[in-house]
Scaffold this motif. Structure first.
Motif, short mmCIF file in Angstrom:
data_model
loop_
_atom_site.label_atom_id
_atom_site.label_comp_id
_atom_site.label_asym_id
_atom_site.label_seq_id
_atom_site.Cartn_x
_atom_site.Cartn_y
_atom_site.Cartn_z
N ILE A 7 28.43 55.49 -0.84
CA ILE A 7 29.28 55.23 0.22
C ILE A 7 30.94 56.12 -0.21
O ILE A 7 31.38 56.47 -1.36
CB ILE A 7 29.85 54.40 0.42
CG1 ILE A 7 28.30 53.21 1.29
CG2 ILE A 7 30.89 54.33 1.67
CD1 ILE A 7 29.02 51.92 1.21
N LEU A 8 31.01 57.33 0.38
CA LEU A 8 32.50 57.28 0.00
C LEU A 8 33.71 56.80 1.10
O LEU A 8 33.90 57.51 2.56
CB LEU A 8 32.74 59.26 0.58
CG LEU A 8 33.71 59.99 0.07
CD1 LEU A 8 34.64 59.98 -1.09
CD2 LEU A 8 34.24 61.59 0.20
N ASP A 9 34.66 56.89 0.69
CA ASP A 9 35.87 55.87 1.38
C ASP A 9 37.31 56.68 0.63
O ASP A 9 37.23 55.54 -0.60
CB ASP A 9 35.64 54.78 2.60
CG ASP A 9 36.82 55.09 3.55
OD1 ASP A 9 37.40 54.93 3.03
OD2 ASP A 9 36.15 54.48 4.39
N ASP A 10 38.42 56.45 0.80
CA ASP A 10 39.58 56.44 -0.24
C ASP A 10 40.41 55.22 0.41
O ASP A 10 41.37 54.88 -0.50
CB ASP A 10 39.98 57.51 -0.25
CG ASP A 10 40.78 58.17 1.22
OD1 ASP A 10 40.81 57.66 1.45
OD2 ASP A 10 41.60 58.83 1.22
N ASN A 11 39.78 54.74 0.92
CA ASN A 11 41.35 53.76 0.95
C ASN A 11 39.91 52.38 0.51
O ASN A 11 38.71 52.42 1.40
CB ASN A 11 40.17 53.30 2.88
CG ASN A 11 41.49 51.72 3.41
OD1 ASN A 11 40.92 50.74 1.69
ND2 ASN A 11 42.08 51.89 4.05
N LEU A 52 29.95 59.00 4.83
CA LEU A 52 31.51 59.65 4.48
C LEU A 52 32.55 59.65 4.91
O LEU A 52 32.42 59.49 6.46
CB LEU A 52 31.30 61.79 4.18
CG LEU A 52 29.94 61.80 3.22
CD1 LEU A 52 29.32 63.36 4.16
CD2 LEU A 52 30.23 61.84 1.60
N ASP A 53 33.34 58.77 4.54
CA ASP A 53 35.18 59.03 5.22
C ASP A 53 35.38 60.46 5.64
O ASP A 53 35.25 61.30 4.88
CB ASP A 53 35.99 58.13 4.47
CG ASP A 53 37.41 58.04 5.45
OD1 ASP A 53 37.61 58.45 6.41
OD2 ASP A 53 38.18 58.06 4.86
N TYR A 54 35.86 60.68 6.83
CA TYR A 54 36.52 62.25 7.29
C TYR A 54 37.92 62.72 6.41
O TYR A 54 37.55 63.59 5.67
CB TYR A 54 36.30 62.54 8.75
CG TYR A 54 37.26 64.27 8.50
CD1 TYR A 54 35.86 65.20 8.18
CD2 TYR A 54 38.05 64.00 9.77
CE1 TYR A 54 35.93 66.40 9.40
CE2 TYR A 54 38.27 65.66 9.86
CZ TYR A 54 37.28 66.60 9.69
OH TYR A 54 38.33 67.61 10.02
N ARG A 55 38.27 62.12 6.33
CA ARG A 55 39.92 61.88 5.63
C ARG A 55 40.08 61.52 4.47
O ARG A 55 39.44 60.61 4.42
CB ARG A 55 41.11 61.56 6.54
CG ARG A 55 41.89 61.89 7.44
CD ARG A 55 42.33 63.52 7.86
NE ARG A 55 42.92 63.72 8.89
CZ ARG A 55 42.97 64.98 8.97
NH1 ARG A 55 42.63 65.92 8.21
NH2 ARG A 55 43.64 65.55 10.54
N VAL A 56 39.44 62.58 3.55
CA VAL A 56 40.07 62.48 2.46
C VAL A 56 40.15 63.56 1.47
O VAL A 56 40.30 64.51 1.72
CB VAL A 56 38.76 61.85 1.43
CG1 VAL A 56 38.30 60.92 2.39
CG2 VAL A 56 37.45 62.75 1.43
N ALA A 57 41.08 63.52 0.00
CA ALA A 57 41.52 64.57 -0.39
C ALA A 57 40.72 64.98 -0.92
O ALA A 57 39.28 64.72 -1.31
CB ALA A 57 42.43 63.53 -1.50
N GLY A 58 40.64 66.26 -1.62
CA GLY A 58 39.99 66.94 -1.41
C GLY A 58 38.78 67.83 -0.69
O GLY A 58 39.16 67.95 0.67
N LEU A 59 37.99 67.45 -1.05
CA LEU A 59 36.90 67.90 -0.19
C LEU A 59 36.65 66.98 1.39
O LEU A 59 36.32 65.69 0.42
CB LEU A 59 35.41 68.51 -0.08
CG LEU A 59 34.80 69.96 -0.84
CD1 LEU A 59 33.85 69.99 -1.37
CD2 LEU A 59 35.73 71.32 0.42
N LEU A 64 31.89 68.22 3.23
CA LEU A 64 30.39 67.40 1.83
C LEU A 64 29.40 67.28 2.55
O LEU A 64 28.30 67.33 2.35
CB LEU A 64 30.88 66.05 1.51
CG LEU A 64 32.43 66.49 0.61
CD1 LEU A 64 32.79 64.82 0.11
CD2 LEU A 64 31.71 66.23 -0.46
N CYS A 65 29.35 66.64 4.13
CA CYS A 65 28.43 66.79 4.75
C CYS A 65 27.36 67.74 4.80
O CYS A 65 25.89 68.05 4.98
CB CYS A 65 28.80 66.38 6.36
SG CYS A 65 27.09 66.01 7.47
#
Length: 118
Positions: A7-11, A52-59, A64-65
């Motif tokens: 999982i990727l999420d910046d929150n 994957l969270d769509y809105r994250v810093a960087g890519l 990434l998908c």
């Protein structure tokens, strides 16, 4: 053997809730808040599904998908994109994801989509 989910999420709150929910559902879960860690984690952890969270810093999650789907070893790995931008589903599907979950979301919807893809 438990299915593995990355999982990727910046929150951090969302990351914690999703991680805890999927762990409770008996998945092996790794999570990160940094987009630059995703591809090394994919290669090391060999997940059965990536969220994957769509809105994250960087890519962003879409890029990434695209990288995951283009990778010779992980092209068939299902990818779900989280997005708060519900009017952009066609754009998100263009990245090659297998499902979209619009934020805010219900945890039962998350578990249902994950189980449907694994």
């Amino acid at each position: 053997m438990a299915k593995r989910i990355l999982i990727l999420d910046d929150n951090q709150d969302i990351l914690d809730i999703v991680h805890e929910t999927l762990t409770y559902e008996e998945f092996e879960v790794k999570s990160t808040s940094r987009s630059d860690e995703v591809m090394p984690l994919v290669e090391d952890f060999n997940p059965d599904l990536v969220i994957l969270d769509y809105r994250v810093a960087g890519l962003n999650g879409g890029e990434l998908c695209r990288q995951i789907k283009a990778h010779p070893d992980f092209g068939d790995t299902p990818v779900i994109i989280f997005s708060a931008y519900i009017n952009h589903n066609d754009e998100l599907l263009g990245f090659g994801c297998d499902a979209i979950i619009n934020k805010p979301f219900d945890l039962s919807e998350l578990v249902e989509k994950v189980n449907g893809l694994i």
